[in-house]
Design a protein around this motif. Sequence first.
Motif, PDB file in Angstrom:
ATOM      1  N   THR A  78     -27.244 -50.629 -14.957  1.00 21.98           N
ATOM      2  CA  THR A  78     -28.543 -50.211 -14.712  1.00 21.98           C
ATOM      3  C   THR A  78     -28.656 -49.946 -13.218  1.00 21.98           C
ATOM      4  OG1 THR A  78     -29.675 -52.221 -14.461  1.00 21.98           O
ATOM      5  CG2 THR A  78     -29.812 -51.255 -16.654  1.00 21.98           C
ATOM      6  N   ARG A  79     -29.749 -49.240 -12.907  1.00 23.88           N
ATOM      7  CA  ARG A  79     -29.942 -49.278 -11.481  1.00 23.88           C
ATOM      8  C   ARG A  79     -30.265 -50.606 -10.611  1.00 23.88           C
ATOM      9  NH1 ARG A  79     -32.566 -43.527  -9.686  1.00 23.88           N
ATOM     10  NH2 ARG A  79     -30.737 -42.389 -10.237  1.00 23.88           N
ATOM     11  N   GLN A  81     -32.233 -53.412  -8.865  1.00 24.75           N
ATOM     12  CA  GLN A  81     -33.324 -53.472  -8.070  1.00 24.75           C
ATOM     13  C   GLN A  81     -33.383 -54.870  -7.430  1.00 24.75           C
ATOM     14  OE1 GLN A  81     -35.815 -53.768 -11.782  1.00 24.75           O
ATOM     15  NE2 GLN A  81     -35.528 -51.481 -12.166  1.00 24.75           N
TER      16      GLN A  81
END
Length: 133
Positions: A78-79, A81
């Motif tokens: 996932t990106r 964060q």
Amino acid sequence: TALPTSPTPATTLAAFGLQAVGQWAVPVLQLERLDELMRAAPKQGQAMVLTDQAREELGWSEVQTREVLKALGFTPATRPQDGTPIAWRRRTERAEAIAPQKVPDSPFAALAALKAQPPASRRRRRKTRKVAT
């Protein structure tokens, strides 16, 4: 440790217990510990979450960890964060890139060449006629 710009032979690195991973010379013991940490890491689907505690145990910065994992064939699931650890998964095309190298002078290369040749065709025998006397 960052590798020098000139290529360092793998045997030289191995003599010091290191392995080239991307642009880094990483101790083999740390790679084995990374493997243990990745296997014990919490799962997020098909990905493994490498926590900051695990990263600090290895003694790597966030940038070093990212570069080493990418060089080993992992990609973020996932990106990233702020404040949350990154989940990593194995890239599928990496398996093809790590295909075994063919050594032309090896006995296995000679066997593969023999196997690749079509089988020799057999000539059909002519039937002989018996002459009645």
